[in-house]
Structures are given as structure tokens and as C-alpha cells.
Design a protein around this motif. Structure first.
Motif, PDB file in Angstrom:
ATOM      1  N   LYS A 106     -23.741 -70.600  42.812  1.00 52.52           N
ATOM      2  CA  LYS A 106     -22.355 -70.864  42.429  1.00 52.52           C
ATOM      3  C   LYS A 106     -21.803 -69.669  41.623  1.00 52.52           C
ATOM      4  N   VAL A 107     -22.619 -69.210  40.684  1.00 51.75           N
ATOM      5  CA  VAL A 107     -22.198 -68.061  39.878  1.00 51.75           C
ATOM      6  C   VAL A 107     -21.943 -66.867  40.781  1.00 51.75           C
ATOM      7  N   LEU A 151     -27.246 -72.269  33.181  1.00 51.98           N
ATOM      8  CA  LEU A 151     -25.809 -72.487  33.008  1.00 51.98           C
ATOM      9  C   LEU A 151     -25.205 -71.452  32.066  1.00 51.98           C
ATOM     10  N   VAL A 152     -25.865 -71.302  30.890  1.00 50.42           N
ATOM     11  CA  VAL A 152     -25.314 -70.417  29.865  1.00 50.42           C
ATOM     12  C   VAL A 152     -25.271 -68.978  30.372  1.00 50.42           C
ATOM     13  N   MET A 153     -26.369 -68.548  30.985  1.00 52.74           N
ATOM     14  CA  MET A 153     -26.379 -67.165  31.450  1.00 52.74           C
ATOM     15  C   MET A 153     -25.392 -66.959  32.576  1.00 52.74           C
ATOM     16  N   SER A 193     -39.062 -57.716  44.043  1.00 52.77           N
ATOM     17  CA  SER A 193     -38.851 -56.457  43.335  1.00 52.77           C
ATOM     18  C   SER A 193     -38.214 -55.413  44.241  1.00 52.77           C
ATOM     19  N   GLY A 194     -38.318 -55.615  45.571  1.00 48.20           N
ATOM     20  CA  GLY A 194     -37.729 -54.622  46.469  1.00 48.20           C
ATOM     21  C   GLY A 194     -36.532 -55.154  47.207  1.00 48.20           C
ATOM     22  N   CYS A 195     -36.015 -56.273  46.774  1.00 46.60           N
ATOM     23  CA  CYS A 195     -34.929 -56.913  47.512  1.00 46.60           C
ATOM     24  C   CYS A 195     -33.587 -56.319  47.113  1.00 46.60           C
ATOM     25  N   HIS A 196     -32.699 -56.120  48.108  1.00 46.44           N
ATOM     26  CA  HIS A 196     -31.439 -55.468  47.751  1.00 46.44           C
ATOM     27  C   HIS A 196     -30.239 -56.386  47.791  1.00 46.44           C
ATOM     28  N   ARG A 197     -30.441 -57.670  48.137  1.00 45.37           N
ATOM     29  CA  ARG A 197     -29.300 -58.593  48.076  1.00 45.37           C
ATOM     30  C   ARG A 197     -29.591 -59.682  47.054  1.00 45.37           C
ATOM     31  N   LEU A 198     -28.604 -59.965  46.234  1.00 48.74           N
ATOM     32  CA  LEU A 198     -28.824 -60.947  45.160  1.00 48.74           C
ATOM     33  C   LEU A 198     -29.071 -62.339  45.723  1.00 48.74           C
ATOM     34  N   GLU A 199     -28.335 -62.678  46.798  1.00 45.54           N
ATOM     35  CA  GLU A 199     -28.480 -64.003  47.379  1.00 45.54           C
ATOM     36  C   GLU A 199     -29.894 -64.197  47.916  1.00 45.54           C
ATOM     37  N   THR A 200     -30.413 -63.165  48.569  1.00 45.03           N
ATOM     38  CA  THR A 200     -31.780 -63.240  49.097  1.00 45.03           C
ATOM     39  C   THR A 200     -32.769 -63.407  47.959  1.00 45.03           C
ATOM     40  N   MET A 201     -32.468 -62.747  46.839  1.00 43.84           N
ATOM     41  CA  MET A 201     -33.367 -62.879  45.692  1.00 43.84           C
ATOM     42  C   MET A 201     -33.439 -64.323  45.218  1.00 43.84           C
ATOM     43  N   VAL A 202     -32.288 -65.007  45.203  1.00 40.83           N
ATOM     44  CA  VAL A 202     -32.290 -66.414  44.798  1.00 40.83           C
ATOM     45  C   VAL A 202     -33.143 -67.225  45.768  1.00 40.83           C
TER      46      VAL A 202
END
Lengths: 221, 538
Positions: free
Chosen positions: A79-80, A193-195, A23-32
Motif C-alpha cells: 500500500k505504501v 505502519l509507522v515506518m 540483496s540483489g533485487c532491483h524492484r521494491l515490489e519484488t523485494m516485498v
């Protein structure tokens, strides 16, 4: 208290901390990546519970869950992310430290309130706290979805919520009928995939995946 | 024996999807699709005949479970699918000629269309509530591509909203299912069978009442999002208005009813566990909220497809009210209303599609004098509009009247009064908008400044209006016997516990007596064979 039980207690702790970190993460990759850790923690809990109960079918189920949540879904999501070239500058409606704080308070509140509801645990050997953690994760997932402006972060919020439901399943009924379980994984994969495709299309159509910029969204009625 | 029929039935959409990939001529694709859908419809009728013969069918190792309620939904899905595929011929070739998209997008459209139909059929045919959940989620994922078919800003945004809202909603339904399953395992039910509907009905009275209450609330929120019940409806107007017209008809005609179907299935089990008061009150409240919220938006609407989308919200509210009054006659009305609404709404979406294609605008201010420019579509717009608003000779009036009768019978005075009030306001709003579009002088200077010639869009666009128009007019005065039997059998499934408790002792609520004495003498005359088998049905 057996060692497995203790280990699953630690795993629950890790899963919960990771949820709050997300909830406090600022990078999308780290969130994954955090999502992968969270899913892995849940799989460990499921595995320990299966071992304690001598349930041999659990191991196959854990393997499939691992394949879906720790390998396939993260690969699709990364990948997205690669395709849309957006990683940093997460925009939120609430500041990141504040949202972490809010999530901590929510979790504390849930841990205080849930034991009074009185849903008994199916597997009594599991250490306590899984029910409260699962509901906290559902709420944190919803919170991430509500506060993030990026479409991609909303997907991750959805998956945190789904992990919360997964934890709730482990806690209350241990396993769904297998055919239903398989179907849910199929749905999750197709969903990713769809999203992913739609995030890409939003990026193409609007040149941004910031949901707030969509002028159409402000239309009334 | 029945296995074969089910396999044939479900393989039709698959074959249709494959055929659209193989055929190269764009005009032939649409025609083959329509033929496939007509075949699907007749196979569906055959399946329904089997269902009526033997009340319920369990096949494929408990995977498939068919009863009158599924039969009703199969009828709806295959019928609306057929009509939408006939309409697609003209609509899609028109789109291709106007260079909006190429042949591969056309093929993609038909593949998705068929998979969408298949997932909806799966939703209503499977036994396990868990698989109903999976199928409903699949309908979301497939139809999102159809909603965002045009790949422009507004459709893309509408479909994103649709995916996210419905997926989150359905996640809540999952919590409900988990809790329900927990209640089953807690009472010592068989684990592998634990989510099968026919098994659940047998052990439902032993389930923990509190758990079932919480589970039902989650299910109502979850599937209610898919059904478009307010306040979870916000995806509905966007998705309905941005999708291609045939898809709008499918979304509005059957998809939102699949959500209602999920709610009904779980509500029956909850009713068996805790009595029907809790579930019916909740459904009634959501129904009234949906009705109430749709009213102001219908009044101020400027966009023709959004007007129809909000009208869908209104009608889903009416259906929910009918189920919420929890009275055999009102439940009968609600199920009957599902068919009527699907017919009228397809009719209206197709007419609106024809008209907005002709005027190159979806803005109702630019559409004037439709009757002069398009004699057939214009008149159908007027007739369909009256039917949609609930004017007497048409079937919608009849089903709304049944629901209202049920409301008064059940002494829901306040709710029934609100119901009537909202219906009256919507009636005014709808007729105002539609009269404005149908009558008046056409102004040739629409916003695109394109010269509008007189005439219809194409033959198939008129042909597809015939079936729903006939149904709307016919069902208003006469329900065919088998259909009547199907609806009463389905009503019996929903009101199961009530028939055992007091409906029989209270003759006023007995719908057959009720229908015979007061509501609709024409109806029973017309359906002599249906009513004879109805004796003691409810």
C-alpha cells in the motif's frame, strides 16, 4: 532421516537463497514478494519442527505468524509503495551483482565459522544449517540496510534482519513465552505502519525517498 | 489492593489522552493535561510509598514487578511528565497562535504525549525482559511522531534516522534476549517464567557464563542505542534538537534513561552469573567514549538545542561511568545523577525554548543579551547553565562528585582522570556558550528581521521553570529522606552480589560510613529519617 526433516532442510535452503536474491533485487515490489516467500519458508520450518516434536501449540503460533508476516505486513508495505509511486531504479552504494556476490561470500564464511561456536541445538531432529542461515540472514539484512539509498528498501532490510532473529529463535529456544511472542508481532505490525507513514512523509517533504539527497544529513555535529 | 492502585496509576495517561480528544477549547486542553499529570505524579508517589514498605511488589500474575529501581524511574517519568505538560500549555498555544499548526495537530500532540508516557511507564513496571523490549520499541514508534511533529524537512529526517537506528539497535537487543533465554532453557529453567526478572535472579548463578557474556554484549549495544551511548548516539542530537521543546525534555530527561534501565536489569542478571567485572568494564568503556565524543561537539556547537542534546550525551556518559565504576557510592551517584540530569535538562530545554521562541532563532550567534530582554528566562539560563556544567552549589555537582569518589575508591585511576578531564573541558565550553547568550547587548536584527520586544513568553512557561529550578537547588544541599531511601534501595539492587562478597568486609567502600565520614555531612543531617532506615541498607 524422516521426510519432514528433509523438507525442512529444503525450506532452509529456499529461505537462504531468497535472502541472497533480495540483496540483489532491483524492484521494491519484488523485494516485498521475496520477503513473503522467506517468511513462509520460516513458518514451514517452525511447523515441521512442531510436528516432529508433537507440539500442538505450534500450529496456532504458525497461523498467527502467517497472518502477520505473510498477509498484514506485505499488504501495508505494498500500500505504501502504491502511494509513493516509486518502484524501479533502486539506487545502491554497491552494485547489485556485487552485493549479491558479497552476500554469498558472507554466507559461505558464516557457514564455515559458525559450527565452531558450539551452541547446541534445542531440537536435534531439525536438519543442520538453521543457525548459520539465521546469522547469515541477520547479516544480509544489515547489508541491505547499509547499501540501499531508498528509505523503503531499508525497511525491508530491517524485516530480513528480523526474520533472521526469528530463525535464530526457532533454532535455539523454539518459542518465546507466548505473551512476548504476541508483543513482538504487535511491534512489527505497528512498526510497518509507522515506518510506512514516515516513508510517505519523507516523500512529501523531499519529493524523493532517497535518503542521500537530504541536505540536512550532511550537516556536521 | 495494590492491583487497584496500579490500574488507577496506569489509567491516568489513557484518560488524559481521551480527554484531549473530547475537549474543544484549545486553552482548556493543556490545563486538563497538566492536572492529569499532577494526579499521575501523586499516584506515583503513593505507589513508591508502597514499594518502599514492602521492598518489591509482584502483581497481575507475574506481569508487573515493582522494586526500588522501578520506583525511581516512576518518580522520574511522572515528575518530568508533569513539568513538560505544564510547559506545553504556553508553548503549544503559542505555536497555534503563530499558525504553525491547527487544533487537531494540538490534540494529536497530547494523545501521543500521553501514550509516550504510558509506554515509558510500562517499560519500567513490567517483569519480563521480553516485555521491557516490546515497551522500549513502542516508545520509539510513538515518540517518532513527536520528534517529527513539525513535518518539515529536518524533523522528518531526524525522526526517520531515529526510527531506523533505534529499531535496528533494539533488534540487536532481541538477539541478546534470545541468547539469554536459551541459557535459561538450557539449564532446565521453567519456560513460561524464563524471561521474568525476579525468576532470572533466582536461577542466574546456574546460567552458562559464555552465553550470558555474548547476550550482555548484544543487550548493551541494543539498549545502549536507545540510551544514546556513543558510538550509537547519532540519532540523539537530531531527534533532541528537532522535537518540540517539551518532547525534547522528555526524550532527554527520561527516555534515554529507560535504555539505561534495560541495561541495568540485564546487567544485574549477568553479574549474578559471571561476576560484575565483565559488565562494569564494558559499561565504563562506553561511558567514557560517550563523554569523550561529546566534548568536541559541545565546544564547536552553534545550535542551542543541539548543544543541549550533546550535553545529554555527556550526561548519559557520566551515568554509565558511575554504573561502570561498580562501586556502591558511584552507583548511588549514577542513580542520583539520573534525577539531577532530568531536572536540569528539562529546565535548560524550557529556557532554551523560551529564548529561541523570543529570538525566532536557534542559532546561538543570533541570541545575545537574553537577560536584558527576558529577565526571568535569562537568569534561569545562566543559573541552569552553571548547574548543568556541574558547578558546586547545585545537585549535579554532588552526584558527579559521588561518581568520582566511587571511581577513586575502586582504584580506576586512569578512567577517573579521564572523567575529570572531560568534565573540566565541558564546563569551560558550556559556560562560554551560555554566558555569550545571556550577557551582552541584544541586537534587534536577527536573521528573521523581526522586532524583538521585551518580556517573557507566557505565564506557564515561567511557572514550569519553578519546579526543576527548585529541585536543582534543593537537591544540591539536601535530599529528602524518602528519596534518599529510594536511591539507596535501588543501589542495593544493582550492587546485590557485591554486598555479599566484599563490600561489607571492606569498610572503605561501605557508602554509609563513607558518606558519613567524608562526603557530605549536610546530606545526612537533612535526611535523618532516610539515613536511619539506611542502616545496613547497602
Amino acid at each position: 532421516m524422516s521426510s519432514l526433516e528433509q523438507l525442512s532442510g529444503y525450506a532452509i535452503g529456499v529461505v537462504l537463497v531468497v535472502s541472497i536474491l533480495m540483496s540483489g533485487c532491483h524492484r521494491l515490489e519484488t523485494m516485498v514478494r521475496l520477503f513473503v516467500i522467506q517468511s513462509f519458508g520460516l513458518i514451514l520450518i517452525l511447523l515441521f519442527a512442531g510436528l516432529i516434536n508433537n507440539n500442538s501449540g505450534t500450529i496456532t503460533f504458525c497461523a498467527i505468524t502467517f497472518l502477520a508476516k505473510c498477509i498484514l505486513i506485505p499488504i501495508i508495505l505494498l500500500k505504501v509503495l502504491e502511494n509513493i509511486h516509486i518502484n524501479r531504479q533502486i539506487e545502491t552504494y554497491v552494485g547489485l551483482p556485487t552485493s549479491m556476490l558479497i552476500c554469498c561470500i558472507l554466507t559461505a564464511f558464516i557457514f564455515e565459522a559458525i559450527p565452531n561456536i558450539g551452541i547446541e541445538k534445542e531440537i536435534h531432529v531439525l536438519s543442520s544449517g538453521l543457525l548459520s542461515s539465521s546469522i547469515s540472514m541477520i547479516i544480509i539484512g544489515l547489508f541491505i540496510m547499509m547499501t540501499r539509498k531508498k528509505a523503503f528498501a531499508q525497511i525491508l532490510g530491517l524485516y530480513v534482519m528480523e526474520n533472521g532473529i526469528f530463525a535464530l529463535t526457532i533454532n535455539t529456544i523454539f518459542e518465546m513465552p507466548h505473551i512476548v511472542e504476541m508483543g513482538i508481532f504487535l511491534d512489527l505490525l505497528i512498526g510497518a505502519l509507522v515506518m510506512g507513514v514516515w516513508v510517505y512523509r519523507i516523500k512529501q517533504s523531499f519529493e524523493t525517498i532517497n535518503v542521500e539527497d537530504n541536505e540536512e544529513a550532511k550537516r556536521i555535529g | 489492593m495494590i492491583h487497584k492502585e496500579i490500574i488507577f496509576f496506569l489509567s491516568v495517561p489513557v484518560l488524559a489522552a481521551l480527554s484531549s480528544l473530547i475537549i474543544k477549547d484549545k486553552k482548556k486542553i493543556g490545563k486538563v493535561q497538566s492536572i492529569c499529570m499532577i494526579v499521575l505524579f501523586f499516584l506515583g508517589l503513593n505507589l513508591i510509598r508502597e514499594i518502599l514498605k514492602s521492598t518489591n511488589i509482584v502483581a497481575f500474575n507475574n506481569f508487573i514487578y515493582l522494586d526500588a529501581l522501578s520506583g525511581l524511574m516512576i518518580f522520574l517519568i511522572s515528575l518530568v511528565g508533569t513539568i513538560a505538560s505544564i510547559y506545553s500549555i504556553g508553548y503549544m498555544t503559542n505555536e497555534v497562535e503563530e499558525k504553525i499548526h491547527n487544533i487537531w495537530k494540538l490534540k494529536g500532540y497530547y494523545v501521543l504525549f500521553n501514550i509516550f508516557i504510558l509506554t515509558m511507564l510500562l517499560t519500567v513496571m513490567v517483569n519480563s525482559i521480553g516485555i521491557i523490549w516490546i515497551a522500549i520499541e513502542l516508545t520509539t514508534l510513538v515518540s517518532a511522531f513527536l520528534v517529527g511533529y513539525y513535518n518539515k524537512e529536518a524533523p522528518v529526517e531526524a525522526s526517520w534516522k531515529y526510527i531506523i537506528l533505534c529499531t535496528v539497535g533494539i533488534a540487536f537487543a532481541m538477539i541478546g534476549i534470545v541468547l539469554g533465554y536459551y541459557a535459561v532453557t538450557h539449564t532446565g529453567g521453567t519456560k513460561e517464567l524464563g524471561l521474568n526478572w525476579n525468576y532470572l535472579t533466582t536461577i542466574a548463578p546456574e546460567l552458562d557464563p559464555d552465553l550470558m557474556k555474548i547476550a550482555f554484549v548484544f543487550i548493551l549495544i541494543g539498549f545502549g542505542t536507545k540510551a544514546g551511548l556513543a558510538p550509537m548516539h547519532s540519532w540523539l542530537p537530531d531527534a533532541h534538537s528537532e522535537a518540540p521543546t517539551p518532547v525534547s525534555a522528555l526524550l532527554s530527561g527520561v527516555l534515554i534513561k529507560c535504555g539505561i534501565y534495560g541495561i541495568i536489569r540485564f546487567a544485574v542478571i549477568t553479574n549474578l552469573a559471571i561476576g560484575s567485572l565483565f559488565t562494569s568494564k564494558l559499561i565504563l568503556v562506553f561511558g567514557l567514549i560517550s563523554l569523550g565524543i561529546s566534548v568536541p561537539f559541545i565546544l564547536i556547537q552553534k545550535h542551542i538545542k543541539r548543544l543541549l542534546a550533546y550535553s545529554s550525551l555527556e550526561h548519559i556518559g557520566i551515568i554509565a561511568c558511575g554504573l561502570g565504576f561498580a562501586n556502591p557510592i558511584s552507583v548511588f551517584g549514577a542513580l542520583f545523577h539520573m534525577i539531577n540530569h532530568a531536572m536540569v535538562k528539562s529546565l535548560m530545554f524550557f529556557t532554551a525554548g523560551n529564548i529561541s521562541l523570543k529570538f525566532h532563532s536557534k542559532d546561538m550567534e543570533h541570541i545575545k543579551g537574553a537577560i536584558q530582554l527576558m529577565p526571568v528566562s535569562g537568569i534561569v539560563l545562566l543559573v541552569g547553565g552553571l548547574a548543568l556544567a556541574g558547578s558546586p552549589p547545585f545537585s549535579i555537582f554532588l552526584s558527579e562528585f559521588y561518581i568520582l569518589c566511587g571511581g577513586f575508591e575502586g582504584n580506576h585511576w586512569f578512567a577517573s582522570a579521564l572523567f575529570v578531564l572531560f568534565l573540566v573541558i565541558v564546563f569551560g565550553g558550556l559556560t562560554h556558550h551560555l554566558l555569550q547568550m545571556a550577557l551582552g547587548e541584544p541586537n534587534n536584527l536577527s536573521n528573521n528581521k523581526i522586532k524583538i520586544s521585551k518580556g517573557e513568553i507566557g505565564r506557564s512557561s515561567i511557572l514550569s521553570l519553578v519546579i526543576p529550578l527548585l529541585m536543582v537547588c534543593l537537591l544540591g544541599v539536601w535530599i529528602p529522606g524518602p528519596l534518599f531511601k529510594l536511591i539507596t534501595e535501588a543501589t542495593k539492587i544493582i550492587t546485590l552480589d557485591r554486598t555479599n562478597s566484599y563490600a561489607f568486609t571492606n569498610h572503605r567502600i561501605h557508602p554509609q560510613v563513607y558518606i558519613k565520614n567524608s562526603v557530605n555531612p549536610i546530606l545526612l543531617e537533612g535526611s535523618a529519617d532516610g539515613s536511619s532506615s539506611l542502616s545496613g541498607a547497602i
